[in-house]
Enzyme design. Structure first.
Site, PDB file in Angstrom:
ATOM      1  N   ARG A 116       0.783  -0.978   0.061  1.00  0.00           N
ATOM      2  CA  ARG A 116       0.308   0.433   0.360  1.00  0.00           C
ATOM      3  C   ARG A 116       1.215   1.304  -0.135  1.00  0.00           C
ATOM      4  O   ARG A 116       0.860   2.516  -0.411  1.00  0.00           O
ATOM      5  CB  ARG A 116      -0.870  -0.336   1.134  1.00  0.00           C
ATOM      6  CG  ARG A 116      -1.960   1.290   1.519  1.00  0.00           C
ATOM      7  CD  ARG A 116      -2.713   1.672   0.108  1.00  0.00           C
ATOM      8  NE  ARG A 116      -3.962   2.160   0.442  1.00  0.00           N
ATOM      9  CZ  ARG A 116      -3.608   4.034   0.319  1.00  0.00           C
ATOM     10  NH1 ARG A 116      -2.649   3.989  -0.579  1.00  0.00           N
ATOM     11  NH2 ARG A 116      -4.665   4.817   0.739  1.00  0.00           N
ATOM     12  N   ILE A 152      -0.999   6.781   8.925  1.00  0.00           N
ATOM     13  CA  ILE A 152      -1.736   6.080   9.258  1.00  0.00           C
ATOM     14  C   ILE A 152      -1.278   4.705   8.212  1.00  0.00           C
ATOM     15  O   ILE A 152      -2.528   4.545   7.237  1.00  0.00           O
ATOM     16  CB  ILE A 152      -3.498   6.329   9.030  1.00  0.00           C
ATOM     17  CG1 ILE A 152      -3.355   7.493   9.707  1.00  0.00           C
ATOM     18  CG2 ILE A 152      -4.333   5.190   9.763  1.00  0.00           C
ATOM     19  CD1 ILE A 152      -4.336   8.293  10.576  1.00  0.00           C
ATOM     20  N   PRO A 153      -0.005   3.602   8.717  1.00  0.00           N
ATOM     21  CA  PRO A 153      -0.037   2.567   7.437  1.00  0.00           C
ATOM     22  C   PRO A 153      -0.744   1.471   7.511  1.00  0.00           C
ATOM     23  O   PRO A 153      -1.184   1.235   8.965  1.00  0.00           O
ATOM     24  CB  PRO A 153       1.499   2.155   8.269  1.00  0.00           C
ATOM     25  CG  PRO A 153       1.425   2.589   9.168  1.00  0.00           C
ATOM     26  CD  PRO A 153       0.403   4.082   9.021  1.00  0.00           C
ATOM     27  N   HIS A 154      -1.189   1.262   6.171  1.00  0.00           N
ATOM     28  CA  HIS A 154      -2.354  -0.288   6.392  1.00  0.00           C
ATOM     29  C   HIS A 154      -2.249  -0.849   5.349  1.00  0.00           C
ATOM     30  O   HIS A 154      -1.900   0.134   4.481  1.00  0.00           O
ATOM     31  CB  HIS A 154      -3.860   0.697   6.088  1.00  0.00           C
ATOM     32  CG  HIS A 154      -4.141   1.785   5.438  1.00  0.00           C
ATOM     33  ND1 HIS A 154      -3.568   3.100   5.904  1.00  0.00           N
ATOM     34  CD2 HIS A 154      -5.510   1.687   4.193  1.00  0.00           C
ATOM     35  CE1 HIS A 154      -3.944   3.218   4.771  1.00  0.00           C
ATOM     36  NE2 HIS A 154      -4.793   2.963   3.164  1.00  0.00           N
ATOM     37  N   GLY A 155      -2.948  -2.202   4.854  1.00  0.00           N
ATOM     38  CA  GLY A 155      -2.647  -1.960   3.958  1.00  0.00           C
ATOM     39  C   GLY A 155      -3.486  -2.279   2.714  1.00  0.00           C
ATOM     40  O   GLY A 155      -4.816  -1.297   2.782  1.00  0.00           O
TER      41      GLY A 155
END
Length: 72
Positions: A42, A56-59
């Protein structure tokens, strides 16, 4: 949810920071290893950086099936 809060952590770069965040989510039972890889994917597509040192790291959308429960 206090186990998901880590203060004064240092990362050499954003890759290391994303990995640490993913490992923390995994240790809390929120995600599996596949989701951590999707977090890195991502970030390659579009930065999750918001500014002022906050991200805000997310997949990826495809990795939603690898989320076991919500967490932060």
């Amino acid at each position: 949810v206090s186990e998901g809060i880590k203060l004064n952590q240092k990362a050499k770069n954003k890759t290391e920071a994303i990995q640490a965040a993913g490992e923390l989510l995994k240790s809390m039972g929120c995600v599996d290893d596949t989701y951590i890889s999707a977090m890195h994917d991502r970030e390659k597509e579009v930065s999750t950086y918001l500014g002022m040192g906050v991200a805000i790291p997310h997949g990826t959308s495809k990795a939603k099936a690898n989320v076991k429960k919500s967490g932060i």
